[in-house]
Design a protein around this motif. Structure first.
Motif, PDB file in Angstrom:
ATOM      1  N   ALA A  78       0.864  -1.188   0.000  1.00 60.95           N
ATOM      2  CA  ALA A  78       0.000   0.000   0.000  1.00 60.95           C
ATOM      3  C   ALA A  78       0.894   1.230   0.000  1.00 60.95           C
ATOM      4  O   ALA A  78       1.752   1.369   0.872  1.00 60.95           O
ATOM      5  CB  ALA A  78      -0.888  -0.015   1.236  1.00 60.95           C
ATOM      6  N   ALA A  79       0.704   2.096  -0.990  1.00 62.71           N
ATOM      7  CA  ALA A  79       1.563   3.281  -1.095  1.00 62.71           C
ATOM      8  C   ALA A  79       0.862   4.479  -0.467  1.00 62.71           C
ATOM      9  O   ALA A  79      -0.362   4.612  -0.546  1.00 62.71           O
ATOM     10  CB  ALA A  79       1.869   3.564  -2.561  1.00 62.71           C
ATOM     11  N   THR A  80       1.628   5.322   0.155  1.00 58.68           N
ATOM     12  CA  THR A  80       1.047   6.526   0.746  1.00 58.68           C
ATOM     13  C   THR A  80       1.530   7.782   0.044  1.00 58.68           C
ATOM     14  O   THR A  80       0.951   8.842   0.206  1.00 58.68           O
ATOM     15  CB  THR A  80       1.401   6.626   2.245  1.00 58.68           C
ATOM     16  N   SER A  81       2.606   7.690  -0.725  1.00 55.68           N
ATOM     17  CA  SER A  81       3.079   8.850  -1.470  1.00 55.68           C
ATOM     18  C   SER A  81       3.989   8.376  -2.591  1.00 55.68           C
ATOM     19  O   SER A  81       4.377   7.206  -2.653  1.00 55.68           O
ATOM     20  CB  SER A  81       3.839   9.813  -0.560  1.00 55.68           C
ATOM     21  N   PHE A  82       4.349   9.330  -3.476  1.00 56.21           N
ATOM     22  CA  PHE A  82       5.310   9.026  -4.537  1.00 56.21           C
ATOM     23  C   PHE A  82       6.713   8.915  -3.956  1.00 56.21           C
ATOM     24  O   PHE A  82       7.650   8.558  -4.641  1.00 56.21           O
ATOM     25  CB  PHE A  82       5.328  10.179  -5.550  1.00 56.21           C
ATOM     26  N   TYR A  83       6.803   9.250  -2.724  1.00 52.60           N
ATOM     27  CA  TYR A  83       8.049   9.637  -2.123  1.00 52.60           C
ATOM     28  C   TYR A  83       8.400   8.628  -1.065  1.00 52.60           C
ATOM     29  O   TYR A  83       8.540   8.951   0.085  1.00 52.60           O
ATOM     30  CB  TYR A  83       7.770  11.005  -1.491  1.00 52.60           C
TER      31      TYR A  83
END
Lengths: 116, 263
Positions: A78-83
């Motif tokens: 699960a991604a929360t940002s591009f960063y």
């Protein structure tokens, strides 16, 4: 605001294809990494719908979580940002694989049937 | 994207004009009048699954096809206001106009000041005023191309509205986004506005002649941007003194075929 106008246009077009009448509901999917702020979008939608078939419709915004894939170790997460580093191997070779979409997913049409 | 800042590109008509002229672009007409004598009302839910940006994308793909067909290398210049985009363009045009065919689409909310500045360099330019809209979109570019009629095998610079947020979402059909950051801004801009730095192919760090007077950390800026977009290229320039501009021209010309014009 132009996104809100696009959403109303899409919904009205879809309703016309269905030979429908007034729109009472529009469901919108907003990906967590779509770049869209839900609060601002809600604010704009009501104004965008004025003088169209969607005037007065209820807008339901469904948030969709983003996901990423690590190109180094291959795991999905699960991604929360591009960063973000890969939670598995802490690598930076992360591809965002979902959660960038902004879609009109469903419309509710008020259908009028002739009196019998 | 406009919904983040509340601006409304529909309330003010978009205008597209050449310096010294005036032209009204598209509005947003709606006309839905129906007269029915019905009584029963039932509601029905229909799945739609339509991408909201698909319409812009479709028009931008047509722009892209037009550019490819005519050998036009289109660059979308994006930055926050005040980064020095127009000065950088003036300098670039002045230095390259005898080698490379160029034209410009200027995007601003109001005024034709930037188009007038570009007009003074002698290359063809069209101004798009977005009214209260905070970005250019595919339709505006399609209309501007019709007015500008850029030459075949040329470079088209599209100077977007100064804004690091909305222009990242709207494809115009360009070959590359070039993001410009000046050293008078915070070096953490790439971290604060990751969408833009992720979308760009090249980052120009401008106004480096001011570095001795500032605390801007160029290495930190590059590090922030590289974390958002590992593929991003960087060139440090000063459009005022000309420092580093040769490297930018080399980058630009490397996108063109050997005869010096886009193909």
């Amino acid at each position: 605001m132009s996104l809100a106008l696009n959403i109303v246009d899409l919904a009205v077009e879809a309703a016309e294809k269905e030979n429908g009448g007034r729109l009472s509901g529009i469901e919108i999917e907003v990906g967590a990494l779509s770049g869209v702020m839900v609060d601002s979008l809600e604010f704009c939608l009501e104004a965008a719908a004025r003088t169209t078939k969607a005037e007065g419709a209820t807008f339901s915004i469904v948030s969709k979580a983003a996901c990423g894939k690590c190109t180094d170790c291959g795991i999905d997460f699960a991604a929360t940002s591009f960063y973000q580093h890969c939670p598995g191997c802490n690598g930076i070779g992360v591809q965002i694989t979902g959660g960038r979409d902004l879609k009109v997913t469903a419309i509710t049409i008020e259908e009028e049937s002739p009196d019998v | 994207m406009c919904d983040s800042c509340g601006c409304d590109s529909s309330s003010d008509p978009v205008t597209i004009s050449k310096p010294g002229s005036h032209f009204h672009g598209h509005g947003h007409p709606h006309d839905h009048s129906h007269d029915h004598d019905h009584v029963h009302v039932q509601s029905r839910t229909v799945r739609v699954e339509q991408d909201v940006l698909a319409h812009n994308q479709a028009i931008s793909e047509k722009n892209r096809a037009y550019f490819a067909e005519h050998g036009i290398f289109a660059m979308n210049l994006v930055s926050s206001p005040g980064s020095g985009k127009t000065t950088l363009l003036e300098k670039t045009i002045t230095d390259l106009k005898h080698e490379v065919l160029m034209s410009v689409i200027e995007g601003d909310q109001q005024t034709a000041r930037d188009a007038d500045r570009i007009d003074a360099t002698g290359v063809p330019v069209v101004q798009v005023n977005t009214g209260s809209g905070c970005h250019l979109d595919g339709t505006m570019i399609a209309n501007a191309i019709a007015k500008l009629e850029p030459e075949d095998r040329s470079v088209l610079f599209i100077e977007n509205v100064g804004n690091l947020v909305c222009p990242a979402l709207f494809d115009l059909g360009e070959s590359a986004k070039v993001v410009i950051i000046s050293v008078t801004e915070g070096e953490d801009k790439p971290e604060k506005y990751p969408y833009m730095f992720r979308a760009a192919r090249l980052c120009l760090i401008n106004k480096i002649d001011l570095l001795p007077h500032l605390d801007f950390d160029v290495a930190a800026c590059r590090e922030f941007a590289a974390r958002v977009n590992p593929e991003l290229e960087f060139i440090e320039v000063s459009a005022r003194t000309g420092e580093g501009m040769g490297q930018w021209y080399a980058w630009l010309k490397s996108r063109l075929p050997v005869d010096g014009h886009a193909g």
